[in-house]
Scaffold this active site. Structure first.
Site, PDB file in Angstrom:
ATOM      1  CG  HIS A 111      47.905  50.141  43.384  1.00  0.00           C
ATOM      2  ND1 HIS A 111      48.928  49.436  42.788  1.00  0.00           N
ATOM      3  CD2 HIS A 111      47.474  49.381  44.427  1.00  0.00           C
ATOM      4  CE1 HIS A 111      49.124  48.302  43.447  1.00  0.00           C
ATOM      5  NE2 HIS A 111      48.247  48.247  44.442  1.00  0.00           N
ATOM      6  CG  ASP A 147      52.245  50.205  44.245  1.00  0.00           C
ATOM      7  OD1 ASP A 147      52.406  50.971  43.275  1.00  0.00           O
ATOM      8  OD2 ASP A 147      52.197  48.967  44.137  1.00  0.00           O
ATOM      9  CB  CYS A 717      -6.465  10.192  17.977  1.00  0.00           C
ATOM     10  SG  CYS A 717      -5.744  11.678  17.268  1.00  0.00           S
TER      11      CYS A 717
END
Length: 913
Positions: A111, A147, A717
């Protein structure tokens, strides 16, 4: 000694199948039967499949009892196996007590909660919904209660703020639960299994969350409660909320991926009305923002509409997304392969409307589907792809989109834009003229535009959108959202593949790009094809290779004994990067910077030069076809003083890469400091010296000396701004240069025989005229050119040569950025002086020397103050070699591995253990 156990496994699911596999490893255990649920259509539960593979008897019952009474035929089949212990790993059916007590040793059950808290079928969900600090599971002895039986063992773990139903199950409840079932069975076999009576103190029995009414979220509660409810149902089945649509209707949606949001309300979201919420929720860049009754916020990342999960931030965009309909024959053949994969998993015929989850698929089926599709089609796929397209037709469309992206296709997306048709070079090329923001072409604020002039004939070529600071803000926010959103989900290797896709598309369209570049900037077509476009493609391919090789280091440090210390560095992307590029190499300058930026994992926006932005806009179109997510790359033509300044000032931009003049570079550097101290790299002006010694190969020196000045019309450049020629060869050198200039073909840059095209724009052309006038005025000898090319419309400037140039003259100190050769003499016996003269400039971008004497060459390379040194060659750049200057030519590098560092930050991590 352990008992020999005859075990009956009762249950279903992958969890039960894994418990079965674990117990089969025990020599003292015989699995005598497996009892599970019936097939769903032709789909068998995995527990039955696993048992059959091990030749274990399998029994499938739709029910064990009727009206509370055990079915005799079912009970008989159970008793036939002679089990001494029943093991129930996960069971959704009610098992009668005749079975529970039918085994001599009893029945043990798993569970998923710490009993007695959260009894019932939805224990994991309630552990999260109630905000428990710990989660866990229990294995107990079954009795006639729900349970309530005695406990055999429990295990627990701390709940993390990032946990959801899915994550806590996958990281703890599933793997540790399987192992614990094995431990429990061993304890039973060894006679050490306890039976601890459950206390009723703190016991709870919670409602089943598989009922839709229980999945409705209550929005009238604090933010933390809303967050816990959403994550308690994530990813199955999802918390239900109701949207109040503008037409008065309602639409149910499911919420996933919630987290508490501490950044407060948003200012740029779109409101969305949710039923039960007094204030509007907000759709924003990170999802759906909901305000709780305590004034705190919850953000939801994903929303399910109908059968499809979408990113919450796409709520208002969903209607704009059109499905793919134009499938190729090859793609349709892949549809058959995909259908077979789906059918093998779902065990039923597949239609276009088949819903993966409605057909009974679970989480492990998602994993199987993803892995089989990845293997079959060699595509990147995640589990979310299934959740976002669970219907077969949608999933196939998504697969095709990924396949098209992987092959450089358009992903099925029809990119719509306003533009014009460029009719040139025997081509008709569609060129966008709008801003490119967040994956779409859009108008600038107020529909502002710039006129683009063709430098060849001085006619207006078109008008393009002119970005405002508000447009820049939109682009930055789109890049910021992408950096923390979709781009984060793209792995380094996938990023490299996208870049390769883009490079392939650029190569496929290179003639178009070269034509645009030639018409827009005046570049000679053959040069544009080879260098402007060719080197751009090379840059994307080169940096694509670096994507998955960016890494940090481990560093030995002194630990504080007796502990040890691990210190390592991480190289991380900076974030949103702004790029501002010049007009001399429009696409190449974009690529030099952006390829390194993207390879490092950043997102970006670029402001190309306002005089020639067209290749950048065509490039933007190709990024969509390559598969880049929206927002990763944004292109904003505009004015430097307006849009460029806004990029430098923006608080969300963390890095700025600039190429341009030194005065503007200084201004940008100041803006970067004043705004948010953003990192910047600057490639600025140059006055590169080229020294030619008498012992050189003169033919080669003349050839490269010409190229050093006149390459790309002098708009270069690293152009040699000043030539120092040894006096013994000076006159011969000048004679040969003039001879070559007189035969140079000047004219239409699209003509394949043209060697020299027009200058980029009018203002620059006029500046060159003024530069030459100043040279003559200062006493330099103008031996060739210095004027407009006669009888030729357009910005055509005659290649120019000055001699007898003294060091203090204006033209000896300042950059012309045009086809103007500045020549000074030097005596071969005075090398010291010529080196001083070469270095007596505030610039330090490039330099060159021609000599056959290796000692002179190496001495020059050692002493020259420049970022690039050419020996017996010039203009030889490569994408793998770092490029950048010293002094007032800027700092930082483009190209090569060093360029990546400009777009990365280093994080140092130290761990003591």
């Amino acid at each position: 000694m352990a008992l020999k156990l005859r075990i009956a496994i009762i249950g279903q699911s992958n969890f039960a199948a894994d418990v079965l596999e674990l117990l089969l490893e025990r020599s003292n255990i015989q699995i005598v039967g497996v009892f599970t649920i019936p097939d769903k259509g032709s789909r068998e539960d995995v527990l039955a499949t696993t048992a059959a593979a091990h030749k274990i008897p399998v029994f499938k019952f739709s029910s064990w009892r009727r009206k509370g009474v055990a079915l005799p035929e079912v009970l008989a089949q159970y008793k036939s196996v002679g089990a001494t212990l029943n093991v129930l790993p996960y069971c959704s059916q009610f098992i009668p007590m005749e079975v529970i007590d039918g085994a001599s040793l009893g029945s043990i059950c798993y569970h998923p909660s710490i009993l007695p808290r959260h009894r019932g079928a939805s224990a994991i969900s309630w552990t999260l919904i109630e905000g428990d600090e710990v989660a866990g599971f229990s294995i107990f002895w079954a009795d006639d209660g729900l349970d309530t039986g005695p406990l055999l063992l429990t295990r627990q773990t701390n709940l993390e703020p990032t946990d959801t139903l899915d994550s806590i199950y996958k990281r703890f409840l599933y793997p540790e639960g399987v192992k614990a079932m094995g431990v429990a069975v061993d304890m039973v076999a060894n006679g050490t299994a306890p039976k601890i009576t459950q206390t009723e103190i703190g016991a709870t029995y919670d409602p089943a969350m598989f009922k839709a009414d229980n999945q409705l979220i209550n929005l009238q509660q604090p933010a933390e409660r809303i967050w816990n409810f959403v994550r308690g149902l994530d990813s199955v089945p999802g918390a239900i909320a109701t949207v109040l649509l503008q037409d008065g209707t309602e639409e149910q949606i499911r919420l996933f991926g919630a987290h508490l949001y501490s950044a407060g309300p948003v200012s740029n979201g779109q409101p969305l009305r949710l039923k039960g919420l007094t204030k509007p929720a907000w759709i924003h860049a990170l999802g759906l923002l909901i305000e709780g009754t305590d004034g705190a916020f919850v953000n939801v990342r994903r929303i399910k509409r109908g059968s499809k999960v979408i990113n919450a931030n796409e709520w208002f965009k969903q209607a704009e997304q059109q499905p793919i309909t134009d499938f190729s024959e090859d793609e349709l053949s892949k549809k058959g392969i995909l259908s077979a994969i789906w059918q093998a998993i779902l065990k039923e015929p597949i239609e276009d409307s088949t819903d993966f989850f409605a057909a009974g698929a679970g989480s492990m089926d998602v994993v199987r589907l993803v892995e089989e599709v990845k293997e079959a089609f060699d595509v990147p796929l995640e589990n979310d792809n299934v959740f976002m397209a669970p219907v077969f037709e949608e999933f196939f469309g998504q697969l095709v989109k990924i396949l098209r992206q992987g092959s450089g296709g358009s992903g099925g997306q029809q990119l719509i834009y306003e533009g014009f048709t460029l009719k040139a070079n025997k081509r008709e090329i569609q060129v966008p003229t709008q801003l490119f923001i967040d994956g779409e072409f859009v108008d600038a604020e107020g529909k502002r535009t710039l006129e683009i002039v063709n430098p060849t004939d001085e006619k207006v070529l078109c008008k393009v959108a002119c970005a405002s600071p508000k447009d820049v803000d939109k682009a930055v926010k789109a890049a910021h959202a992408a950096f923390y959103g979709s781009w984060k989900q793209v792995s380094a290797r996938q990023r490299g593949q996208l870049m390769l896709n883009l490079a392939d598309l650029m190569e496929k369209h290179k003639e178009e790009l070269a034509t645009i570049e030639s018409v827009d900037s005046g570049a000679v077509y053959t040069l544009a094809l080879k260098t402007h476009i060719g080197m751009s493609i090379d840059a994307w391919r080169y940096f694509a290779g670096w994507c998955d090789k960016i890494q940090g280091n481990t560093i030995p440090v002194n630990p504080a004994r007796p502990n040890n210390v691990l210190t390592f560095t991480r190289k991380e992307p900076i974030g949103v990067c702004g790029l501002v590029t010049p007009w001399n190499y429009p696409l190449m300058m974009l690529s030099w910077k952006m390829a390194a930026c993207i390879a490092a994992g950043n997102t970006c926006l670029i402001k190309p030069a306002q005089t020639c932005p067209l290749t950048a806009l065509k490039f933007a179109e190709l990024t969509v076809k390559a598969g880049f997510p929206p927002g990763v790359i944004n292109v904003l033509p505009g004015k430097g003083s307006d849009a460029g300044q806004a990029v430098a000032d923006h608080q969300l931009v963390r890095k700025l890469g600039f190429t341009g003049s030194t005065p503007i570079g200084k201004h940008i550097m100041k803006s970067c400091a004043d705004s948010n101290l953003k990192k910047c790299s600057l490639e600025l002006g140059g006055k590169s010296p080229l020294i030619i010694f008498a012992d050189c190969d003169l033919d080669k020196a003349v050839k490269h000396g010409m190229s050093s000045v006149f390459f790309n019309k002098g708009e270069n450049c690293i152009a040699a701004g000043r030539l120092f020629v040894e006096d013994r060869i000076h006159d011969e050198f000048v004679r040969r240069v003039l001879k070559d200039l007189r035969t140079m073909t000047i004219g239409d840059p699209l003509n394949r025989s043209t060697a020299h095209g027009p200058q980029n724009h009018k203002a620059h052309f006029e500046k060159l005229l003024e530069f030459c006038e100043r040279g003559v005025k200062d006493g330099a000898t103008l031996v060739y050119g210095g004027c407009r090319v006669p009888n030729l419309k357009g910005y055509f400037f005659t290649p120019t040569v000055f001699t007898n140039v003294e060091d203090d003259m204006f033209i000896a100190q300042e950059e012309s950025f045009g086809p103007i050769m500045i020549i000074s003499k030097f005596n071969g016996s005075d090398i010291e002086s010529v080196m001083q003269r070469a270095n007596s400039t505030e610039y330090g971008l490039a330099s060159g020397v021609f000599t056959k004497d290796i000692s002179k060459a190496l001495s020059f390379a050692d002493r020259i103050e420049a970022g690039t040194v050419f020996v017996n060659v010039y203009n030889k750049t490569d994408v793998a070699a770092p490029f950048g200057g010293f002094k007032q030519s800027g700092y930082g590098k483009d190209l090569g591995q060093e360029a990546l560092n400009e777009y990365l930050k280093t994080k140092c991590v130290t761990i003591e253990y």
